[in-house]
Design a protein around this motif. Structure first.
Motif, PDB file in Angstrom:
ATOM      1  N   ALA A  11       1.805   2.819  -1.990  1.00 18.83           N
ATOM      2  CA  ALA A  11       2.036   2.473  -0.585  1.00 18.83           C
ATOM      3  C   ALA A  11       1.143   1.298  -0.230  1.00 18.83           C
ATOM      4  O   ALA A  11      -0.041   1.283  -0.556  1.00 18.83           O
ATOM      5  CB  ALA A  11       1.729   3.661   0.307  1.00 18.83           C
ATOM      6  N   ALA A  13       0.003  -0.933   3.086  1.00 22.86           N
ATOM      7  CA  ALA A  13       0.016  -1.037   4.539  1.00 22.86           C
ATOM      8  C   ALA A  13      -0.799  -2.260   4.943  1.00 22.86           C
ATOM      9  O   ALA A  13      -1.889  -2.486   4.436  1.00 22.86           O
ATOM     10  CB  ALA A  13      -0.580   0.215   5.168  1.00 22.86           C
ATOM     11  N   LEU A  21      -1.017  -0.736  12.646  1.00 21.37           N
ATOM     12  CA  LEU A  21      -0.115  -0.947  11.520  1.00 21.37           C
ATOM     13  C   LEU A  21       0.815  -2.116  11.824  1.00 21.37           C
ATOM     14  O   LEU A  21       1.525  -2.123  12.824  1.00 21.37           O
ATOM     15  CB  LEU A  21       0.704   0.321  11.259  1.00 21.37           C
ATOM     16  CG  LEU A  21       1.659   0.263  10.065  1.00 21.37           C
ATOM     17  CD1 LEU A  21       0.881   0.091   8.762  1.00 21.37           C
ATOM     18  CD2 LEU A  21       2.505   1.526  10.020  1.00 21.37           C
ATOM     19  N   TYR A  24       4.457  -2.030   6.462  1.00 19.47           N
ATOM     20  CA  TYR A  24       4.279  -0.943   5.506  1.00 19.47           C
ATOM     21  C   TYR A  24       5.414  -1.007   4.493  1.00 19.47           C
ATOM     22  O   TYR A  24       6.562  -1.230   4.857  1.00 19.47           O
ATOM     23  CB  TYR A  24       4.308   0.407   6.235  1.00 19.47           C
ATOM     24  CG  TYR A  24       4.215   1.597   5.316  1.00 19.47           C
ATOM     25  CD1 TYR A  24       2.983   2.038   4.873  1.00 19.47           C
ATOM     26  CD2 TYR A  24       5.349   2.265   4.897  1.00 19.47           C
ATOM     27  CE1 TYR A  24       2.878   3.127   4.022  1.00 19.47           C
ATOM     28  CE2 TYR A  24       5.260   3.355   4.050  1.00 19.47           C
ATOM     29  CZ  TYR A  24       4.023   3.782   3.624  1.00 19.47           C
ATOM     30  OH  TYR A  24       3.925   4.847   2.776  1.00 19.47           O
ATOM     31  N   HIS A  87      -5.385   6.152   8.041  1.00 17.02           N
ATOM     32  CA  HIS A  87      -5.073   4.764   7.699  1.00 17.02           C
ATOM     33  C   HIS A  87      -6.054   3.848   8.397  1.00 17.02           C
ATOM     34  O   HIS A  87      -6.409   2.843   7.930  1.00 17.02           O
ATOM     35  CB  HIS A  87      -3.644   4.405   8.081  1.00 17.02           C
ATOM     36  CG  HIS A  87      -2.625   5.004   7.171  1.00 17.02           C
ATOM     37  ND1 HIS A  87      -2.866   5.331   5.872  1.00 17.02           N
ATOM     38  CD2 HIS A  87      -1.349   5.374   7.389  1.00 17.02           C
ATOM     39  CE1 HIS A  87      -1.791   5.857   5.325  1.00 17.02           C
ATOM     40  NE2 HIS A  87      -0.863   5.896   6.218  1.00 17.02           N
TER      41      HIS A  87
END
Length: 87
Positions: A11, A13, A21, A24, A87
């Protein structure tokens, strides 16, 4: 973007300076299964260089998480607020 859930993925991001964010994406790593050690190492080397090039292009730092070390409930699985904090 839709993707099927796969435990074998990377992943990526992109976040803003304040942690929002921005972008992504996931990269499926299924193709690495069954490769010889040398072939797998080479594919991982190519992927690592693509990620570094992307970070340089966007002027971003790279942070790595090992979510396997976290208990399943602490990974943010199914809990949006916890995922955002992690995150």
């Amino acid at each position: 973007m839709t993707s099927s859930a796969s435990p074998i993925h990377l992943a990526i991001a992109e976040v803003s300076k304040i942690g929002e964010l921005l972008n992504y994406q996931t990269i499926n790593l299924q193709h690495l299964i069954g490769l010889s050690k040398n072939a797998k190492d080479y594919q991982e080397w190519i992927l690592a260089h693509k990620i570094v090039d992307l970070a340089i292009e966007k002027g971003k730092a790279i942070a790595v998480e090992n979510l396997k070390k976290l208990k399943r409930g602490m990974r943010g699985d199914g809990k949006a607020k916890l995922r955002k904090r992690l995150h």
